[in-house]
Design a protein around this motif. Sequence first.
Motif, short mmCIF file in Angstrom:
data_model
loop_
_atom_site.label_atom_id
_atom_site.label_comp_id
_atom_site.label_asym_id
_atom_site.label_seq_id
_atom_site.Cartn_x
_atom_site.Cartn_y
_atom_site.Cartn_z
N ASN A 361 30.21 29.24 25.88
CA ASN A 361 28.67 28.66 26.28
C ASN A 361 28.81 28.24 27.74
N ILE A 362 30.00 28.39 28.35
CA ILE A 362 30.13 27.88 29.62
C ILE A 362 30.34 29.15 30.61
N ASP A 363 29.38 29.27 31.72
CA ASP A 363 29.75 30.29 32.74
C ASP A 363 30.00 29.74 34.13
N ILE A 364 31.28 30.10 34.62
CA ILE A 364 31.59 29.69 35.82
C ILE A 364 31.56 30.96 36.95
N LEU A 365 30.88 30.95 37.97
CA LEU A 365 30.79 31.91 38.89
C LEU A 365 30.98 31.39 40.41
N PHE A 366 31.99 32.05 40.83
CA PHE A 366 32.37 31.52 42.43
C PHE A 366 32.42 32.78 43.21
N SER A 367 31.64 32.87 43.88
CA SER A 367 31.27 34.09 44.78
C SER A 367 31.42 33.63 46.22
N ARG A 368 32.33 34.32 47.14
CA ARG A 368 32.65 33.93 48.59
C ARG A 368 32.99 34.86 49.14
N LYS A 369 32.45 35.05 50.67
CA LYS A 369 32.96 35.88 51.77
C LYS A 369 33.46 35.10 52.81
N GLU A 370 34.89 35.59 53.11
CA GLU A 370 35.48 34.61 54.00
C GLU A 370 35.69 35.25 55.03
N GLU A 371 35.18 36.57 55.41
CA GLU A 371 35.51 37.60 56.51
C GLU A 371 35.44 36.52 57.84
N HIS A 372 34.39 35.80 58.01
CA HIS A 372 34.22 34.86 59.24
C HIS A 372 34.66 33.33 59.00
N CYS A 373 35.22 33.03 58.07
CA CYS A 373 35.42 31.75 58.08
C CYS A 373 36.58 31.27 58.92
N LYS A 374 36.35 30.95 60.12
CA LYS A 374 37.25 30.66 61.15
C LYS A 374 36.71 29.28 61.71
N GLY A 375 37.60 28.64 62.46
CA GLY A 375 37.31 27.33 63.11
C GLY A 375 37.78 26.16 62.15
N PRO A 384 32.85 17.24 47.22
CA PRO A 384 32.13 16.15 46.36
C PRO A 384 30.95 17.19 45.80
N PHE A 385 30.25 17.96 46.32
CA PHE A 385 28.95 18.93 45.85
C PHE A 385 29.55 19.50 44.66
N ILE A 386 30.89 20.13 44.71
CA ILE A 386 31.52 20.90 43.65
C ILE A 386 31.89 20.15 42.50
N GLU A 387 32.42 18.79 42.84
CA GLU A 387 32.78 17.88 41.84
C GLU A 387 31.54 17.50 41.04
N ASN A 388 30.49 17.31 41.76
CA ASN A 388 29.17 16.82 41.06
C ASN A 388 28.85 17.80 40.21
N ALA A 389 28.98 19.28 40.63
CA ALA A 389 28.32 20.25 39.68
C ALA A 389 28.98 20.21 38.37
N PHE A 390 30.26 20.17 38.60
CA PHE A 390 31.22 20.31 37.18
C PHE A 390 31.16 18.95 36.35
N LYS A 391 30.82 17.75 36.97
CA LYS A 391 30.75 16.52 36.49
C LYS A 391 29.29 16.72 35.45
N HIS A 392 28.22 16.91 36.11
CA HIS A 392 27.13 16.90 35.50
C HIS A 392 26.44 18.25 34.81
N LEU A 396 30.42 20.80 26.54
CA LEU A 396 31.09 21.58 25.49
C LEU A 396 30.23 22.00 24.16
N GLN A 397 29.05 21.32 24.37
CA GLN A 397 28.23 21.50 23.16
C GLN A 397 26.88 22.57 23.38
N LYS A 398 26.49 22.33 24.72
CA LYS A 398 25.20 23.31 25.23
C LYS A 398 25.69 24.19 26.08
N LYS A 399 24.46 24.97 26.15
CA LYS A 399 24.88 26.33 27.34
C LYS A 399 24.65 25.66 28.60
N SER A 400 25.86 26.01 29.52
CA SER A 400 26.08 25.48 30.76
C SER A 400 26.37 26.45 31.62
#
Length: 475
Positions: A361-375, A384-392, A396-400
């Motif tokens: 009942n848990i879907d995790i999707l991490f899509s990324r495009k790193e061609e220009h990830c320089k600097g 912190p934003f990703i931690e917050n997403a997993f925390k809240h 385990l009982q409901k669709k997430s």
Amino acid sequence: MKEKPLHFRKIELWLVSITFFLIILSNILGGKIGISNLGHNNDQMARYFAYIFMPSFMFVAFYLMHMKIIPLFQKEKKVWKLIVFGLVSFFVTWFLVGIFYVGSDLGNSPFVPFYFSGVALYAGYFIIASFLKNLILNRKEPSYLTYNILRLATAYTFLVIFLFKFHHYFHFLISIIYLFIIPALIFIFLYNYFLVYRNREIGKKKLSLFYFWLLPILMLITFVIIAGISDAEEVIVVGLVSVAALMLIVNPASNAIFKKYQEHIETLDTLNVQLEEKTTDLKQLRNQINPHFLFNALNTIYGISLQENAEKTSESVQKLGDMMRFMLHENTQEAIPLNREIDYLINYVDLQTLRIQEQENIDILFSRKEEHCKGNIAPMLLIPFIENAFKHGISLQKKSWVKINLRCLEGSLHLDINNSIHRKSGEDPENVPSGIGLNNVRQRLNLLYPNCHELVIRENDLEYFVHLSIQLNKS
């Protein structure tokens, strides 16, 4: 001035101290009675010393009452001390002033009028100051700026009234300074700051130049009109001298003060950024419990898992070790390569995926495009934003679901996070603050990427959405 009340006790002390210093100094230098006449007339001698000692006694009484007796009462809350010490100060000063007042034939009555006027003004000022405090500050949203301006204006007004009552006992030039020169200087400083200096700083140079020449032109016109009405040519000379003083003394002095103030503000901003970064580093370092021991333990567990063919365990240990090395070695730097920050995010998401991959009942999707990830980027801004997403967002009982989209364009980074919301109860052991928090990240973004980032956070009963964009080439 906008954030808290000013320290008025010290401000009032300085205002009164400067005033009495000018009064006493001018009288010592012969402001009322010429020093050359002192040896010829005993009455003149008595008055000369009266003009010096009467204001001296009054200032000492003010200092004792304002800086000693009243603060002692506010600290100990003993009314009897306030009454006793206040009355002693009042009567001793009255007696000393009265001796010089009567002895120098300034008056026959022991009830020295200006002394009682001064005491009444002092009491009246505190009554009005207390009224302003109760009216403005004792509210849910106090306006400190309004209170500070009104309190300063009240203090200055009462000081001018006192000078008016006391004007027979010092040179008239002091009254002119307080009634005309000081208000004029305050007006000129405010005029220069808001209309000349501020416009020049924001790039409106033509408008700044217009206001720069407007004031001296208006002053010249005013003096010419006064000279024409009064038929006094010397007024024009006074006007020319005043304009010259404005252009050659007041304006350069005010500009120097404004620049010093601006440098002071910039220094404070820099110190705030450094303090914020050090505070963040300290919080993170406190969470690193003997990292070298943990690394050795993880290597041992990793070796055992490989021997037992526990692929998931070995993979988890390896990713956790990489994350810990990042926290220990790179997280304390001011900026790190962007790809290292992204690697940390990948390891974190992979660990979370390994933990909950058996849950249908848990879907995790991490899509990324790193061609220009320089600097480079400041560390720990994204996690912190990703931690917050997993925390809240995980139950385990409901669709997430947690959906993360990371992409880089030329010179910019864009992160979108969408997750379900599952409110945790107050008794839930996971419902405790962790990490550096979203509020801390907002502050760091404002300090490190001012006007170079966009943060949008929205939520409803089912979903939580975060969009973050950072212009890395402008950092």
